[in-house]
Design a protein around this motif. Structure first.
Motif, mmCIF file in Angstrom:
data_model
loop_
_atom_site.group_PDB
_atom_site.id
_atom_site.type_symbol
_atom_site.label_atom_id
_atom_site.label_comp_id
_atom_site.label_asym_id
_atom_site.label_seq_id
_atom_site.Cartn_x
_atom_site.Cartn_y
_atom_site.Cartn_z
ATOM 1 N N VAL A 10 0.906 -1.346 -0.052
ATOM 2 C CA VAL A 10 -0.005 0.069 0.104
ATOM 3 C C VAL A 10 0.956 1.354 -0.042
ATOM 4 O O VAL A 10 0.683 2.240 -0.659
ATOM 5 C CB VAL A 10 -1.042 -0.126 1.250
ATOM 6 C CG1 VAL A 10 -1.772 1.376 1.377
ATOM 7 C CG2 VAL A 10 -2.191 -1.188 1.091
ATOM 8 N N THR A 11 1.852 1.090 0.926
ATOM 9 C CA THR A 11 2.826 2.443 0.903
ATOM 10 C C THR A 11 3.328 2.761 -0.414
ATOM 11 O O THR A 11 3.526 3.747 -0.974
ATOM 12 C CB THR A 11 3.647 2.206 1.936
ATOM 13 O OG1 THR A 11 3.036 1.969 3.281
ATOM 14 C CG2 THR A 11 4.875 3.335 2.147
ATOM 15 N N THR B 159 1.003 4.258 -3.205
ATOM 16 C CA THR B 159 0.128 5.137 -2.932
ATOM 17 C C THR B 159 -0.399 6.008 -4.031
ATOM 18 O O THR B 159 -1.396 6.492 -4.141
ATOM 19 C CB THR B 159 0.880 6.065 -1.575
ATOM 20 O OG1 THR B 159 1.242 5.354 -0.562
ATOM 21 C CG2 THR B 159 0.112 7.264 -1.260
ATOM 22 N N ARG B 160 0.856 6.343 -4.775
ATOM 23 C CA ARG B 160 0.357 7.259 -6.012
ATOM 24 C C ARG B 160 -0.633 6.697 -7.012
ATOM 25 O O ARG B 160 -1.559 7.014 -7.642
ATOM 26 C CB ARG B 160 1.799 7.579 -6.901
ATOM 27 C CG ARG B 160 1.524 8.571 -7.767
ATOM 28 C CD ARG B 160 2.830 9.174 -8.437
ATOM 29 N NE ARG B 160 2.658 10.121 -9.467
ATOM 30 C CZ ARG B 160 2.456 11.417 -9.280
ATOM 31 N NH1 ARG B 160 2.597 11.826 -8.058
ATOM 32 N NH2 ARG B 160 2.348 12.273 -10.211
ATOM 33 N N ALA C 256 -5.710 1.476 2.308
ATOM 34 C CA ALA C 256 -5.472 1.917 1.080
ATOM 35 C C ALA C 256 -6.808 2.705 0.586
ATOM 36 O O ALA C 256 -6.653 3.746 -0.092
ATOM 37 C CB ALA C 256 -5.397 0.561 0.150
ATOM 38 N N LEU D 135 -7.086 6.579 1.988
ATOM 39 C CA LEU D 135 -6.341 7.445 1.221
ATOM 40 C C LEU D 135 -6.910 8.623 0.711
ATOM 41 O O LEU D 135 -7.697 8.369 -0.002
ATOM 42 C CB LEU D 135 -5.008 6.830 0.358
ATOM 43 C CG LEU D 135 -4.082 5.854 1.185
ATOM 44 C CD1 LEU D 135 -3.210 5.345 -0.043
ATOM 45 C CD2 LEU D 135 -3.369 6.754 2.011
ATOM 46 N N ALA E 192 -2.460 11.236 -1.906
ATOM 47 C CA ALA E 192 -1.796 10.317 -2.700
ATOM 48 C C ALA E 192 -1.105 10.638 -3.880
ATOM 49 O O ALA E 192 -0.053 10.127 -4.141
ATOM 50 C CB ALA E 192 -2.837 9.204 -2.838
ATOM 51 N N TYR F 13 1.974 12.000 -3.427
ATOM 52 C CA TYR F 13 3.103 11.403 -2.520
ATOM 53 C C TYR F 13 4.290 11.048 -3.509
ATOM 54 O O TYR F 13 4.172 10.450 -4.844
ATOM 55 C CB TYR F 13 2.448 9.864 -2.254
ATOM 56 C CG TYR F 13 3.501 8.985 -1.251
ATOM 57 C CD1 TYR F 13 3.695 9.502 0.120
ATOM 58 C CD2 TYR F 13 3.970 7.861 -1.953
ATOM 59 C CE1 TYR F 13 4.387 8.436 0.799
ATOM 60 C CE2 TYR F 13 4.976 7.191 -1.385
ATOM 61 C CZ TYR F 13 4.901 7.502 0.115
ATOM 62 O OH TYR F 13 5.791 6.335 0.590
#
Length: 380
Positions: free
Chosen positions: A281-282, A285-286, A368, A371, A376, A379
Protein backbone atom coordinates in the motif's frame (compact mmCIF):
# COMPACT_ATOMS: atom_id res chain seq x y z
CA UNK A 1 -1.54 -29.97 7.81
CA UNK A 2 -1.55 -31.97 4.56
CA UNK A 3 1.36 -34.14 5.70
CA UNK A 4 -0.18 -34.93 9.09
CA UNK A 5 -3.64 -35.56 7.62
CA UNK A 6 -2.20 -37.84 4.95
CA UNK A 7 -0.08 -39.93 7.31
CA UNK A 8 -2.75 -40.15 10.01
CA UNK A 9 -5.50 -41.07 7.55
CA UNK A 10 -3.42 -43.86 6.03
CA UNK A 11 -2.30 -45.18 9.40
CA UNK A 12 -5.84 -44.90 10.76
CA UNK A 13 -7.25 -46.95 7.87
CA UNK A 14 -4.54 -49.59 8.22
CA UNK A 15 -4.86 -50.07 11.98
CA UNK A 16 -8.67 -50.11 11.82
CA UNK A 17 -8.55 -52.84 9.17
CA UNK A 18 -6.13 -54.90 11.24
CA UNK A 19 -8.14 -54.61 14.45
CA UNK A 20 -11.48 -55.38 12.81
CA UNK A 21 -9.77 -58.20 10.89
CA UNK A 22 -9.57 -60.16 14.15
CA UNK A 23 -13.34 -60.66 13.95
CA UNK A 24 -16.46 -58.73 14.92
CA UNK A 25 -17.58 -61.22 17.60
CA UNK A 26 -14.23 -61.61 19.32
CA UNK A 27 -12.51 -60.16 22.37
CA UNK A 28 -8.92 -60.38 23.61
CA UNK A 29 -8.05 -61.16 27.23
CA UNK A 30 -4.68 -60.44 28.81
CA UNK A 31 -3.16 -59.77 32.21
CA UNK A 32 -2.25 -56.17 31.43
CA UNK A 33 -4.52 -53.33 30.40
CA UNK A 34 -4.82 -53.06 26.64
CA UNK A 35 -5.22 -50.24 24.19
CA UNK A 36 -3.09 -47.26 23.17
CA UNK A 37 -1.72 -45.46 26.17
CA UNK A 38 1.14 -43.29 27.36
CA UNK A 39 3.13 -43.93 30.51
CA UNK A 40 4.08 -46.86 32.69
CA UNK A 41 1.83 -49.56 34.11
CA UNK A 42 0.27 -48.94 37.49
CA UNK A 43 1.59 -50.67 40.61
CA UNK A 44 -1.58 -52.78 40.80
CA UNK A 45 -1.16 -53.88 37.20
CA UNK A 46 2.47 -54.90 37.74
CA UNK A 47 1.49 -57.13 40.68
CA UNK A 48 -1.11 -59.11 38.75
CA UNK A 49 -0.58 -62.85 38.40
CA UNK A 50 -0.20 -64.33 34.95
CA UNK A 51 -3.11 -65.97 33.20
CA UNK A 52 -2.94 -69.77 33.01
CA UNK A 53 -3.89 -72.54 30.61
CA UNK A 54 -6.51 -73.82 33.06
CA UNK A 55 -8.18 -70.41 33.28
CA UNK A 56 -8.42 -70.24 29.49
CA UNK A 57 -9.93 -73.72 29.29
CA UNK A 58 -12.46 -72.78 32.00
CA UNK A 59 -13.83 -70.05 29.74
CA UNK A 60 -14.94 -72.54 27.08
CA UNK A 61 -16.31 -74.98 29.64
CA UNK A 62 -18.24 -72.46 31.75
CA UNK A 63 -19.48 -69.77 29.33
CA UNK A 64 -22.44 -70.88 27.15
CA UNK A 65 -22.14 -67.84 24.87
CA UNK A 66 -18.47 -68.45 24.06
CA UNK A 67 -18.14 -70.45 20.86
CA UNK A 68 -14.35 -70.95 20.88
CA UNK A 69 -11.24 -69.86 22.78
CA UNK A 70 -7.81 -69.42 21.23
CA UNK A 71 -5.25 -69.78 24.01
CA UNK A 72 -1.81 -68.47 23.10
CA UNK A 73 1.45 -68.49 25.04
CA UNK A 74 4.24 -66.02 24.29
CA UNK A 75 7.90 -65.67 25.34
CA UNK A 76 8.76 -62.89 27.80
CA UNK A 77 11.74 -61.88 25.67
CA UNK A 78 10.98 -58.96 23.35
CA UNK A 79 12.23 -60.49 20.08
CA UNK A 80 12.96 -63.92 18.62
CA UNK A 81 15.18 -64.68 15.62
CA UNK A 82 13.91 -67.11 12.99
CA UNK A 83 16.60 -68.54 10.68
CA UNK A 84 16.90 -70.64 7.57
CA UNK A 85 20.49 -71.18 6.38
CA UNK A 86 21.91 -67.67 5.84
CA UNK A 87 18.52 -65.91 6.00
CA UNK A 88 17.18 -64.46 9.25
CA UNK A 89 14.01 -62.68 10.36
CA UNK A 90 13.43 -61.06 13.76
CA UNK A 91 9.90 -61.18 15.13
CA UNK A 92 8.43 -59.66 18.30
CA UNK A 93 7.08 -61.62 21.24
CA UNK A 94 3.53 -60.97 20.02
CA UNK A 95 4.33 -62.70 16.72
CA UNK A 96 5.96 -65.86 18.08
CA UNK A 97 3.49 -68.03 19.98
CA UNK A 98 2.35 -71.50 20.93
CA UNK A 99 -1.34 -72.21 20.47
CA UNK A 100 -4.06 -74.76 19.76
CA UNK A 101 -5.94 -75.62 16.54
CA UNK A 102 -8.80 -73.33 17.68
CA UNK A 103 -6.56 -70.39 16.74
CA UNK A 104 -7.48 -70.85 13.07
CA UNK A 105 -11.20 -70.77 13.91
CA UNK A 106 -11.14 -67.72 16.18
CA UNK A 107 -8.85 -65.44 14.19
CA UNK A 108 -10.56 -64.16 11.04
CA UNK A 109 -7.14 -63.31 9.55
CA UNK A 110 -5.67 -66.79 9.99
CA UNK A 111 -6.38 -68.05 6.48
CA UNK A 112 -3.71 -70.22 4.91
CA UNK A 113 -2.03 -69.51 1.61
CA UNK A 114 -0.54 -73.00 1.41
CA UNK A 115 0.01 -76.05 3.56
CA UNK A 116 -2.01 -76.80 6.68
CA UNK A 117 -2.50 -75.53 10.23
CA UNK A 118 -1.36 -77.32 13.37
CA UNK A 119 -3.59 -80.23 14.45
CA UNK A 120 -4.55 -81.87 17.73
CA UNK A 121 -2.07 -84.61 16.87
CA UNK A 122 0.74 -82.07 16.50
CA UNK A 123 -0.09 -80.76 19.97
CA UNK A 124 -0.49 -84.11 21.68
CA UNK A 125 2.77 -85.48 20.28
CA UNK A 126 4.64 -82.17 20.72
CA UNK A 127 5.74 -82.18 17.10
CA UNK A 128 8.30 -79.62 16.01
CA UNK A 129 6.18 -77.95 13.33
CA UNK A 130 5.30 -74.34 12.61
CA UNK A 131 3.03 -72.15 10.50
CA UNK A 132 4.66 -68.88 9.42
CA UNK A 133 3.40 -65.59 8.05
CA UNK A 134 3.75 -64.75 4.38
CA UNK A 135 6.26 -61.98 5.09
CA UNK A 136 8.47 -64.41 7.04
CA UNK A 137 8.18 -66.97 4.22
CA UNK A 138 9.21 -64.39 1.60
CA UNK A 139 12.21 -63.28 3.67
CA UNK A 140 13.47 -66.77 4.50
CA UNK A 141 12.50 -68.54 1.28
CA UNK A 142 12.61 -65.97 -1.53
CA UNK A 143 13.12 -68.54 -4.29
CA UNK A 144 12.02 -71.90 -2.86
CA UNK A 145 8.85 -73.48 -1.51
CA UNK A 146 8.87 -73.15 2.32
CA UNK A 147 6.69 -76.21 2.97
CA UNK A 148 8.79 -78.99 4.48
CA UNK A 149 11.82 -76.79 5.18
CA UNK A 150 13.40 -76.57 8.65
CA UNK A 151 13.71 -73.20 10.38
CA UNK A 152 15.48 -72.46 13.67
CA UNK A 153 13.97 -70.45 16.53
CA UNK A 154 15.98 -70.01 19.74
CA UNK A 155 18.17 -72.94 18.78
CA UNK A 156 15.20 -75.24 18.19
CA UNK A 157 14.29 -76.57 14.74
CA UNK A 158 10.74 -76.56 13.35
CA UNK A 159 9.37 -77.95 10.12
CA UNK A 160 7.27 -75.45 8.14
CA UNK A 161 3.87 -77.04 7.49
CA UNK A 162 1.89 -73.96 6.42
CA UNK A 163 2.03 -70.30 5.39
CA UNK A 164 -0.56 -67.75 6.44
CA UNK A 165 -2.23 -65.69 3.76
CA UNK A 166 -1.33 -62.01 4.02
CA UNK A 167 -4.12 -60.44 6.10
CA UNK A 168 -5.95 -57.31 4.97
CA UNK A 169 -4.13 -54.23 6.20
CA UNK A 170 -0.96 -54.15 8.31
CA UNK A 171 0.72 -52.24 11.08
CA UNK A 172 3.01 -49.26 10.60
CA UNK A 173 5.18 -50.59 7.84
CA UNK A 174 3.67 -52.41 4.89
CA UNK A 175 1.06 -55.12 4.86
CA UNK A 176 3.14 -57.61 6.83
CA UNK A 177 2.53 -60.91 8.50
CA UNK A 178 5.41 -61.94 10.74
CA UNK A 179 3.52 -64.55 12.76
CA UNK A 180 5.32 -67.75 13.71
CA UNK A 181 2.91 -70.23 15.30
CA UNK A 182 3.87 -73.58 16.86
CA UNK A 183 1.83 -76.18 18.83
CA UNK A 184 1.19 -75.16 22.44
CA UNK A 185 2.87 -78.15 24.08
CA UNK A 186 5.82 -77.89 21.72
CA UNK A 187 6.23 -74.27 22.80
CA UNK A 188 5.97 -75.30 26.45
CA UNK A 189 8.75 -77.85 25.81
CA UNK A 190 10.89 -75.02 24.43
CA UNK A 191 10.05 -72.69 27.37
CA UNK A 192 9.41 -74.92 30.42
CA UNK A 193 9.89 -72.10 32.94
CA UNK A 194 6.52 -70.38 33.59
CA UNK A 195 8.30 -67.12 34.42
CA UNK A 196 9.65 -66.95 30.86
CA UNK A 197 6.20 -66.88 29.24
CA UNK A 198 2.86 -65.10 29.38
CA UNK A 199 -0.63 -65.93 28.14
CA UNK A 200 -3.28 -64.26 26.04
CA UNK A 201 -6.75 -65.47 25.09
CA UNK A 202 -8.99 -64.51 22.21
CA UNK A 203 -12.58 -65.60 22.65
CA UNK A 204 -15.14 -65.93 19.88
CA UNK A 205 -18.79 -65.46 20.82
CA UNK A 206 -21.84 -66.74 19.02
CA UNK A 207 -23.32 -64.12 16.64
CA UNK A 208 -24.69 -61.06 18.47
CA UNK A 209 -23.75 -62.55 21.86
CA UNK A 210 -20.40 -60.85 22.41
CA UNK A 211 -21.52 -58.65 25.34
CA UNK A 212 -22.98 -61.65 27.18
CA UNK A 213 -19.85 -63.69 26.43
CA UNK A 214 -17.62 -60.94 27.83
CA UNK A 215 -19.70 -60.77 31.02
CA UNK A 216 -19.51 -64.54 31.43
CA UNK A 217 -15.75 -64.54 30.83
CA UNK A 218 -15.28 -61.79 33.39
CA UNK A 219 -17.25 -63.69 36.03
CA UNK A 220 -15.37 -66.96 35.38
CA UNK A 221 -11.94 -65.32 35.51
CA UNK A 222 -12.74 -63.38 38.69
CA UNK A 223 -13.69 -66.66 40.39
CA UNK A 224 -10.69 -68.55 39.00
CA UNK A 225 -8.27 -65.79 40.00
CA UNK A 226 -9.96 -65.29 43.42
CA UNK A 227 -10.60 -61.58 42.92
CA UNK A 228 -12.54 -60.06 45.89
CA UNK A 229 -16.02 -58.83 45.03
CA UNK A 230 -15.10 -55.20 45.79
CA UNK A 231 -11.74 -55.28 43.93
CA UNK A 232 -11.17 -54.36 40.26
CA UNK A 233 -10.45 -57.02 37.64
CA UNK A 234 -6.93 -58.46 37.72
CA UNK A 235 -7.06 -58.85 33.93
CA UNK A 236 -8.21 -56.94 30.87
CA UNK A 237 -10.90 -57.76 28.31
CA UNK A 238 -11.10 -55.71 25.14
CA UNK A 239 -13.29 -56.17 22.08
CA UNK A 240 -12.25 -55.14 18.58
CA UNK A 241 -14.65 -52.20 18.71
CA UNK A 242 -13.14 -50.99 21.99
CA UNK A 243 -9.65 -51.26 20.46
CA UNK A 244 -10.75 -49.13 17.50
CA UNK A 245 -12.30 -46.54 19.82
CA UNK A 246 -9.13 -46.44 21.92
CA UNK A 247 -7.04 -45.88 18.82
CA UNK A 248 -9.40 -43.13 17.62
CA UNK A 249 -8.95 -41.34 20.94
CA UNK A 250 -5.16 -41.27 20.45
CA UNK A 251 -5.50 -40.14 16.83
CA UNK A 252 -7.90 -37.40 17.93
CA UNK A 253 -5.41 -36.13 20.52
CA UNK A 254 -2.63 -36.04 17.90
CA UNK A 255 -4.92 -34.23 15.45
CA UNK A 256 -5.86 -31.67 18.12
CA UNK A 257 -2.22 -30.99 18.94
CA UNK A 258 -1.48 -30.60 15.23
CA UNK A 259 -4.38 -28.16 14.88
CA UNK A 260 -3.02 -25.99 17.70
CA UNK A 261 0.50 -25.93 16.23
CA UNK A 262 -0.88 -25.24 12.75
CA UNK A 263 -2.95 -22.36 14.11
CA UNK A 264 0.16 -20.75 15.56
CA UNK A 265 1.92 -21.13 12.22
CA UNK A 266 -1.07 -19.66 10.38
CA UNK A 267 -1.16 -16.69 12.76
CA UNK A 268 2.50 -15.96 12.11
CA UNK A 269 1.97 -16.36 8.38
CA UNK A 270 -1.06 -14.08 8.48
CA UNK A 271 0.91 -11.33 10.22
CA UNK A 272 3.58 -11.68 7.53
CA UNK A 273 0.96 -11.32 4.79
CA UNK A 274 -0.46 -8.20 6.48
CA UNK A 275 2.99 -6.61 6.68
CA UNK A 276 3.65 -7.36 3.00
CA UNK A 277 0.34 -5.81 2.01
CA UNK A 278 0.98 -2.72 4.16
CA UNK A 279 4.32 -2.26 2.42
CA UNK A 280 2.53 -2.71 -0.91
CA UNK A 281 0.00 0.00 0.00
CA UNK A 282 2.81 2.40 0.91
CA UNK A 283 4.72 1.71 -2.32
CA UNK A 284 1.59 2.11 -4.46
CA UNK A 285 0.19 5.25 -2.82
CA UNK A 286 0.44 7.27 -6.05
CA UNK A 287 -1.26 4.47 -8.02
CA UNK A 288 -4.12 4.50 -5.52
CA UNK A 289 -4.43 8.28 -5.90
CA UNK A 290 -4.59 8.02 -9.71
CA UNK A 291 -7.29 5.32 -9.51
CA UNK A 292 -9.35 7.44 -7.12
CA UNK A 293 -8.89 10.54 -9.28
CA UNK A 294 -10.38 8.76 -12.32
CA UNK A 295 -13.40 7.46 -10.40
CA UNK A 296 -12.46 4.43 -8.32
CA UNK A 297 -14.51 4.17 -5.16
CA UNK A 298 -13.41 2.99 -1.72
CA UNK A 299 -15.05 -0.38 -2.33
CA UNK A 300 -13.08 -0.82 -5.56
CA UNK A 301 -9.79 -0.18 -3.81
CA UNK A 302 -10.75 -2.44 -0.90
CA UNK A 303 -11.68 -5.32 -3.21
CA UNK A 304 -8.49 -4.88 -5.22
CA UNK A 305 -6.19 -5.28 -2.22
CA UNK A 306 -8.27 -8.03 -0.65
CA UNK A 307 -8.14 -9.96 -3.92
CA UNK A 308 -4.38 -9.48 -4.10
CA UNK A 309 -3.93 -10.74 -0.52
CA UNK A 310 -6.17 -13.77 -1.16
CA UNK A 311 -4.33 -14.52 -4.41
CA UNK A 312 -1.00 -14.34 -2.58
CA UNK A 313 -2.06 -16.74 0.18
CA UNK A 314 -4.03 -18.94 -2.24
CA UNK A 315 -0.94 -19.49 -4.38
CA UNK A 316 1.02 -20.24 -1.22
CA UNK A 317 -1.68 -22.74 -0.25
CA UNK A 318 -1.43 -24.52 -3.61
CA UNK A 319 2.35 -24.75 -3.31
CA UNK A 320 1.96 -26.08 0.25
CA UNK A 321 -0.61 -28.68 -0.84
CA UNK A 322 1.61 -29.94 -3.66
CA UNK A 323 4.68 -30.00 -1.42
CA UNK A 324 2.76 -31.75 1.38
CA UNK A 325 1.39 -34.33 -1.05
CA UNK A 326 4.91 -35.07 -2.32
CA UNK A 327 6.17 -35.46 1.26
CA UNK A 328 3.35 -37.89 2.08
CA UNK A 329 4.09 -39.94 -1.05
CA UNK A 330 7.82 -39.88 -0.26
CA UNK A 331 7.31 -41.05 3.33
CA UNK A 332 4.94 -43.76 2.13
CA UNK A 333 7.42 -44.99 -0.47
CA UNK A 334 10.42 -44.83 1.89
CA UNK A 335 8.75 -46.64 4.80
CA UNK A 336 6.35 -48.73 2.73
CA UNK A 337 3.40 -47.19 4.55
CA UNK A 338 -0.11 -46.89 3.23
CA UNK A 339 -0.65 -43.14 2.83
CA UNK A 340 -3.86 -41.42 1.79
CA UNK A 341 -4.29 -37.65 1.38
CA UNK A 342 -8.01 -37.06 2.02
CA UNK A 343 -9.83 -34.66 -0.29
CA UNK A 344 -11.23 -32.78 2.69
CA UNK A 345 -7.69 -31.93 3.81
CA UNK A 346 -6.90 -30.44 0.39
CA UNK A 347 -10.13 -28.41 0.35
CA UNK A 348 -9.72 -27.23 3.94
CA UNK A 349 -6.05 -26.42 3.40
CA UNK A 350 -6.75 -24.29 0.36
CA UNK A 351 -9.78 -22.67 2.02
CA UNK A 352 -7.81 -21.78 5.13
CA UNK A 353 -5.00 -20.32 3.02
CA UNK A 354 -7.39 -18.07 1.12
CA UNK A 355 -9.19 -17.22 4.37
CA UNK A 356 -5.92 -16.07 5.95
CA UNK A 357 -5.43 -13.66 3.06
CA UNK A 358 -8.98 -12.37 3.47
CA UNK A 359 -8.72 -11.83 7.24
CA UNK A 360 -5.24 -10.34 7.37
CA UNK A 361 -5.71 -8.35 4.18
CA UNK A 362 -8.63 -6.34 5.55
CA UNK A 363 -6.55 -3.75 7.42
CA UNK A 364 -4.17 -3.00 4.50
CA UNK A 365 -7.15 -2.86 2.12
CA UNK A 366 -9.05 -0.41 4.35
CA UNK A 367 -5.94 1.70 4.79
CA UNK A 368 -5.55 1.92 1.01
CA UNK A 369 -9.24 2.73 0.51
CA UNK A 370 -9.11 5.61 3.05
CA UNK A 371 -6.20 7.44 1.41
CA UNK A 372 -6.98 11.01 0.43
CA UNK A 373 -6.55 11.13 -3.39
CA UNK A 374 -5.02 14.63 -3.25
CA UNK A 375 -2.42 13.52 -0.72
CA UNK A 376 -1.85 10.31 -2.63
CA UNK A 377 -1.18 12.13 -5.91
CA UNK A 378 1.47 14.30 -4.24
CA UNK A 379 3.17 11.27 -2.67
CA UNK A 380 6.67 10.47 -3.91
Amino acid sequence: MIVVAGLLSGFNTTVTEVITGFGADTAFISKEEQGFRIGRRSAEERKRKELTLEQGQALLEGAPDIKAVAISIFPQRFTTSIRYKDQQVTVTSNDFRGTFPAFADVYANANLKEGRFISDGDNEHRRDVTVIGESVAKALFPTVDPIGKLVTADGHQFEVIGVFELPKGGFAASNEDRRVVVPYYTFRKLYPNPDSTYYGYRIEAYPNRLDAAVDQARAILRRARKVPYDAPDSFSIQTSQQAVESFYAVVGAVALATLVLSSIGLLIGGVGVMNIMLVSVTERTREIGVRKAIGARRGDITRQFLFEAMTLTGMGGIIGIVFGWLVVLGVGAALDWRTVVPIWAVIVGFGVSVGIGLVFGVWPALKAARLDPVVALRYE
